[in-house]
Design an enzyme around this catalytic site. Structure first.
Site, mmCIF file in Angstrom:
data_model
loop_
_atom_site.group_PDB
_atom_site.id
_atom_site.type_symbol
_atom_site.label_atom_id
_atom_site.label_comp_id
_atom_site.label_asym_id
_atom_site.label_seq_id
_atom_site.Cartn_x
_atom_site.Cartn_y
_atom_site.Cartn_z
ATOM 1 N N GLY A 125 0.800 -1.223 0.000
ATOM 2 C CA GLY A 125 0.000 0.000 0.000
ATOM 3 C C GLY A 125 0.832 1.273 0.000
ATOM 4 C CD GLU B 127 2.808 6.884 -12.258
ATOM 5 O OE1 GLU B 127 1.826 7.447 -11.732
ATOM 6 O OE2 GLU B 127 2.725 6.125 -13.240
ATOM 7 C CG HIS C 95 2.939 0.713 -5.478
ATOM 8 N ND1 HIS C 95 3.198 1.740 -4.599
ATOM 9 C CD2 HIS C 95 3.498 -0.406 -4.932
ATOM 10 C CE1 HIS C 95 3.877 1.273 -3.571
ATOM 11 N NE2 HIS C 95 4.086 -0.017 -3.741
ATOM 12 C CD GLN D 190 7.359 -7.847 3.770
ATOM 13 O OE1 GLN D 190 6.542 -8.622 3.316
ATOM 14 N NE2 GLN D 190 7.915 -6.923 3.011
ATOM 15 N N GLY E 244 8.235 -5.047 -8.939
ATOM 16 C CA GLY E 244 9.173 -4.006 -9.348
ATOM 17 C C GLY E 244 10.613 -4.467 -9.184
ATOM 18 C CG ASP F 77 11.647 -4.050 -3.359
ATOM 19 O OD1 ASP F 77 12.206 -3.750 -2.302
ATOM 20 O OD2 ASP F 77 10.687 -3.412 -3.828
HETATM 21 O O1 PAF Z 1 7.548 -5.367 -2.148
HETATM 22 C C1 PAF Z 1 6.618 -5.321 -1.311
HETATM 23 O O2 PAF Z 1 5.845 -4.359 -1.236
HETATM 24 C C2 PAF Z 1 6.452 -6.473 -0.337
HETATM 25 O O3 PAF Z 1 7.672 -7.004 0.046
HETATM 26 C C3 PAF Z 1 5.498 -7.562 -0.860
HETATM 27 C C4 PAF Z 1 6.047 -8.244 -2.104
HETATM 28 C C5 PAF Z 1 4.124 -6.968 -1.174
HETATM 29 C C6 PAF Z 1 5.315 -8.649 0.203
HETATM 30 O O4 PAF Z 1 4.790 -8.114 1.375
#
Ligand code: PAF
Length: 281
Positions: free
Chosen positions: A31, A35, A37, A61, A147, A150
């Site tokens: 969330g 841009e 996303h 995480q 993306g 990461d």
């Molecule tokens: O890249 C992210 O936003 C998060 O690591 C993901 C892939 C949604 C997992 O929580």
């Protein structure tokens, strides 16, 4: 756009779509959409006939010392933005829905997660692999869009999908940058005005490395010296890592011969920023 909170409802919708021969594309997010996303969502819309965004700040995480509580959230705005793009459904589960009482199963990708962010954030990739598998089981996608900011996460997800025979195509999308070069990230919201010029050193140092390689430099030590000098000149930044790696295995390399990942993680004040590029490709 349909908003779905329950795994079983999401699975029913996915089953109906699949029975109607729709192609489901998923964009997993935490969330606070930007841009970057939205460009993933646009790609997902092109690749599938039904597009699902997942919005879930995944506690598994984040280490206890990290920013889970303060991670920026704005679900109402996210839903508006995703709907404007023509997203068909937003899957927005609660923590209890994803990790009910008694939850004890995790997914671990062991090797490509050792270096870079895996070294600095030891539980991060276990949390990512676990939640991404759970999101895949809920949404039942044919294709998933991630993306490349990461980069290591994308490599780990590809590995997991291959190793666990998940019948899902994984598509990586280029980093989207602000006009000044800063890679878009929800965490940019943490940056104070005076930290912004320091944050710009990440994209600047990647550019310097590209120029060096373009002029024929292959020595990893020489490239990393230039990168580190650029990142630290003037103070205000603490380099977590600046490394050259094989883009498939994420193992370190000493020279740039063929495609080589230059990956950065840098603390600017209280904000940890990551950025990367592939050199020599
Ligand atoms: O890249 C992210 O936003 C998060 O690591 C993901 C892939 C949604 C997992 O929580």
């Amino acid at each position: 756009m349909r908003i779905i909170e329950k795994v079983c409802e999401m699975q029913e919708v996915a089953d109906t779509w699949r029975s109607e021969r729709e192609k489901i594309a998923i964009v997993p997010t935490m969330g606070f959409l930007h841009e970057g996303h939205l460009s993933l969502l646009r790609t997902a819309r092109k690749l599938g006939t039904k597009c699902v965004i997942t919005i879930f700040v995944n506690p598994t995480q984040f280490a206890p010392t990290e920013d889970f509580e303060s991670y920026p959230r704005d679900l109402r705005k996210d839903i508006e933005l995703a709907a404007e793009i023509g997203t068909d459904a937003a899957f927005v589960p609660t923590i209890e829905e994803m990790y009910p009482e008694g939850f004890q199963t995790f997914v671990e990708v062991t090797r490509v997660t050792q270096n870079l962010c895996g070294a600095s954030r030891p539980i991060f990739f276990r949390g990512v692999a676990t939640v991404v598998s759970k999101l895949f089981h809920a949404v039942k996608p044919h294709v998933a869009v991630f993306g490349q900011k990461d980069f290591q996460q994308l490599v780990a997800v590809r590995r997991m999908v291959r190793d666990l025979n998940m019948d899902i195509e994984i598509v990586g999308q280029p980093i989207v940058r602000e006009k000044d070069g800063l890679a878009m990230s929800s965490r940019n919201a943490y940056l104070r005005a005076e930290e912004r010029p320091v944050a710009l050193r990440l994209s600047r140092s990647l550019q310097l490395a590209r120029e060096l390689v373009g002029s024929g430099e292959v020595s990893g030590a020489a490239i990393l010296k230039t990168v580190n000098d650029c990142l630290t000149a003037g103070g205000g930044a603490r380099v977590d890592y600046a490394k050259l790696c094989n883009p498939d295995t994420i193992e370190e390399v000493q020279t740039v011969e063929g495609p080589t990942l230059l990956a950065l993680a840098v603390w600017v004040g209280k904000t940890r920023l990551i950025d990367n590029c592939v050199l020599g490709g």
